[in-house]
Design a protein around this motif. Structure first.
Motif, PDB file in Angstrom:
ATOM      1  N   GLY A 220      42.269  33.783  38.248  1.00 39.28           N
ATOM      2  CA  GLY A 220      41.569  34.578  39.245  1.00 39.28           C
ATOM      3  C   GLY A 220      40.235  35.063  38.734  1.00 39.28           C
ATOM      4  O   GLY A 220      39.833  34.737  37.626  1.00 39.28           O
TER       5      GLY A 220
ATOM      6  N   GLU B 197      51.634  32.071  42.704  1.00 35.43           N
ATOM      7  CA  GLU B 197      51.553  32.677  44.023  1.00 35.43           C
ATOM      8  C   GLU B 197      50.347  33.588  44.055  1.00 35.43           C
ATOM      9  O   GLU B 197      49.984  34.169  43.052  1.00 35.43           O
ATOM     10  N   THR B 198      49.760  33.709  45.226  1.00 36.89           N
ATOM     11  CA  THR B 198      48.602  34.590  45.349  1.00 36.89           C
ATOM     12  C   THR B 198      49.070  36.024  45.458  1.00 36.89           C
ATOM     13  O   THR B 198      49.929  36.345  46.286  1.00 36.89           O
ATOM     14  N   LYS B 199      48.531  36.870  44.587  1.00 38.83           N
ATOM     15  CA  LYS B 199      48.887  38.281  44.626  1.00 38.83           C
ATOM     16  C   LYS B 199      47.670  39.085  44.237  1.00 38.83           C
ATOM     17  O   LYS B 199      47.083  38.827  43.188  1.00 38.83           O
TER      18      LYS B 199
ATOM     19  N   ARG C 294      44.410  37.122  43.073  1.00 42.54           N
ATOM     20  CA  ARG C 294      44.474  36.096  42.040  1.00 42.54           C
ATOM     21  C   ARG C 294      45.820  35.375  42.124  1.00 42.54           C
ATOM     22  O   ARG C 294      46.696  35.841  42.844  1.00 42.54           O
ATOM     23  N   SER C 295      45.965  34.248  41.443  1.00 43.57           N
ATOM     24  CA  SER C 295      47.258  33.569  41.436  1.00 43.57           C
ATOM     25  C   SER C 295      47.988  33.940  40.164  1.00 43.57           C
ATOM     26  O   SER C 295      47.385  34.021  39.096  1.00 43.57           O
TER      27      SER C 295
END
Lengths: 311, 322
Positions: free
Chosen positions: A230, A299-301, A304-305
């Motif tokens: 990210g 996963e995108t959170k 950022r991934s």
């Protein structure tokens, strides 16, 4: 998008007679994108696949799977000279990456001699211009590498990489063999060149402070996989993955607020026999039973991934 | 005072002239203290250590007003006498654990070798047990099996642990760690530094920590001395040196670190212009004056000496606090 990498894999087969062959998954499904004139910083411990990634991108290693696109064109579709003028590399060790039997101008103009139809004289002149650009005096063109200091040698390496006007420059630990005061000079040069020539960098380093200083995006790798990816503010200021947190906590700094922390235990597992589930779970302070069984996906959170169940 | 060094000079006679590698080096270490030595490559950090271990090559010409360890003179020691001290009272950890271990012998044997030389009171069985104990102390899992492995079977971090086990085998009073973590990854570096700190606290051992990484010394040393061209140019507690440096060189080193000084994104890093001088052709006066931003006439004509305050600095125009 100047560079797009999709699901890049590099597996090395280990074959021994009378034994089942095993696979070392040096790169296992790495995907990222870089925009023009930006820098992607790649961090991780030795053996995490940083250098394999650089080699796969440079086509020094054949990839097992995945696609690499430069300016929306698959690299295999590019002609040899187009590919070489698209992507070039600076190496870590300025002592072993320069041929001791070649003069400075010969080293720099070698890519030109091979890939362009310039005469020797034109190559020499081009080499002198390049030397000036990286802060070396053109009078030094007739010298051999051993007559240069470490910092100057690294500048030679940079000049050689720039000879074909690449769009993307892969910097594999370009400053880790240099002293701090010289390191700052080379980093400044890299930043100036980026603005001047519109270069895109892939900056590989184990020094988090260096990466933080010059990278727009950060990619954290662990055992051939991306664990967090990210923008720099997100990854450095609010890291989510426990491995990123551990890396940041353990990198020594001179700041006033000394960080009191417990070092994370254990070492990078052998890629020949990687742990089941999440590769980091044996060293992770937050690991649960699930981590040993299932493999987390990116996963995108929070902008950022990240590949972790517990965030 | 555990170790007391006064005006140590070290010269090498070469075909291209005399190299004055160390000039008027003075420092001391108390029991249980950690002294960090920082400086760029070629500033004489490593050769100082070799001098303290009595491992200098024959071409070296060593003179000193005083070189005392626990009150006894080290200068006049013969090789046989050195062998009694080396490994027993003063021990050393080297930079690259992969090359410092002998590939032909098991690591257990290499640790035992030290014991065999210095701990004559132990029987063979006791020595073997003690090796396992040492490996356990430095955090190696399954020490009994690991003792049988060779250097190539161990990772970098593990090899460095073995080196530490070897160094602390005879409970030395002074441990010299020459770039002990430079070849290691940050998370492993963290573990090794913590281990060294724990062992030091337990054995009340003094330690010289040599490194080029300012972050490592600032987090781990009690006192720091900064070296440049074979001279100490600044010395003080790690707080003083890191947070209010007085010598322009120290200031310059700290400012050139990314993540210190101007930390904004892609800000140009301040760097020290020029290069370390060739020790055969030293500049006159202050060794740093050709690269120094505060340099005046006086700097190139006469040589500054370390002042005798707590926070020592050798500069005519030291930087003021803050």
């Amino acid at each position: 998008m100047i560079l797009e990498v999709e699901n890049l894999k590099k597996h090395y087969p280990i074959t021994k007679s009378f034994k089942e062959s095993a696979l070392v998954k040096a790169l296992d499904g790495v995907s990222f994108k870089v925009t023009k004139q930006k820098t992607l910083g790649i961090v991780g411990e030795s053996g995490c696949g940083k250098s394999t990634l650089a080699k796969a991108l440079m086509a020094l290693e054949t990839r097992t799977e995945g696609s690499i696109k430069i300016e929306n064109k698959e690299v295999t579709a590019l002609s040899k000279s187009d590919f070489k003028s698209a992507i070039q590399m600076i190496f870590q060790d300025p002592y072993s990456s320069l041929n001791p039997r070649k003069k400075a101008w010969q080293l720099i103009s070698e890519p030109l001699l091979i890939n362009s139809k310039l005469s020797k004289k034109a190559c020499f002149e081009k080499a002198c211009q390049l030397m000036e650009k990286v802060g070396l005096r053109p009078e030094m063109a007739q010298r051999y590498p051993h007559m240069f200091s470490g910092g100057q040698r690294q500048r030679l390496g940079i000049a050689r990489a720039l000879a074909l006007h690449p769009k993307i420059l892969i910097c594999d630990e370009p400053v880790s063999a240099l002293d701090v005061s010289i390191q700052a000079q080379v980093l400044n040069l890299l930043m100036e060149l980026q603005d001047e020539m519109g270069l895109t960098y892939l900056f590989i380093s184990h020094d988090l402070h260096v990466v933080k200083h010059i990278s727009d995006d950060i990619l954290v790798m662990y055992l051939g996989k991306i664990v967090e990816y990210g923008p720099r503010e997100k990854v450095f200021d609010k890291p989510l993955h426990p491995y990123t947190k551990a890396l940041i906590a353990s990198s020594p700094s001179v700041s006033i607020d000394k960080n009191e922390h417990e070092p994370i235990s254990g070492e990078l597992p052998s890629p020949l026999n990687p742990p089941t589930g999440c590769a980091f779970h044996k060293r992770c302070p937050m690991a649960t039973d699930r981590c040993a069984v299932d493999t987390p996906v990116l996963e995108t959170k929070d902008g950022r991934s990240v590949a972790c169940f517990e965030v | 005072m555990l170790l007391d060094v006064k005006n140590l000079n070290l010269k090498f006679q070469t075909s291209k002239g005399v190299i004055h590698a160390i000039r008027d080096l003075s420092f001391n270490i108390k029991q249980g203290e950690t002294l960090g030595i920082v400086g760029e490559s070629g500033c004489g950090k490593s050769i100082t250590n070799l001098a303290l271990m009595g491992l200098l090559p024959d071409t070296a010409d060593l003179t000193a007003d005083k070189l005392e360890f626990e009150g006894s003179d080290l200068l006049s020691l013969k090789e046989k006498q050195w062998q009694k001290i080396r490994g027993a009272d003063i021990a050393m950890i080297f930079q690259d654990p992969m090359t410092a271990l002998n590939p032909c012998f098991t690591v257990g044997y290499q640790i035992e070798e030290t014991l065999e030389l210095h701990r004559k009171d132990l029987s063979k069985e006791e020595r073997k047990e003690f090796v396992f104990e040492l490996l356990d102390q430095v955090g190696i899992p399954a020490p009994r099996e690991r003792a049988k492995s060779y250097a190539h079977e161990l990772s970098g971090g593990m090899s460095q642990r073995v080196m530490i086990a070897q160094a602390i085998a005879c409970n030395p009073k002074l441990l010299i760690a020459d770039e002990p973590t430079t070849a290691l990854d940050v998370t492993i570096q963290d573990q090794i530094l913590k281990l060294l700190k724990d062992i030091q606290a337990k054995n009340n051992m003094a330690m010289i920590l040599v490194t080029h990484d300012l972050g490592v010394v600032s987090e781990n040393a009690d006192r720091i001395q900064v070296m440049y061209a074979g001279e100490v140019i600044e010395s003080g507690t790690s707080e003083e040196v890191i947070h209010s440096p007085k010598h322009p060189y120290t200031r310059g080193l700290l400012d050139s670190l990314p993540g210190n000084g101007d930390t904004s994104f892609r800000a140009p890093l301040s760097s020290i212009s020029g290069m370390v001088p060739d020790l055969r052709f030293r500049p006159s006066g202050c060794q740093f004056n050709p690269r120094c931003f505060k340099s005046k006439e006086e700097c190139s004509s006469s040589r500054p000496m370390l002042n005798q305050e707590d926070h020592q600095v050798s500069c005519f125009f030291p930087l003021s606090e803050g």
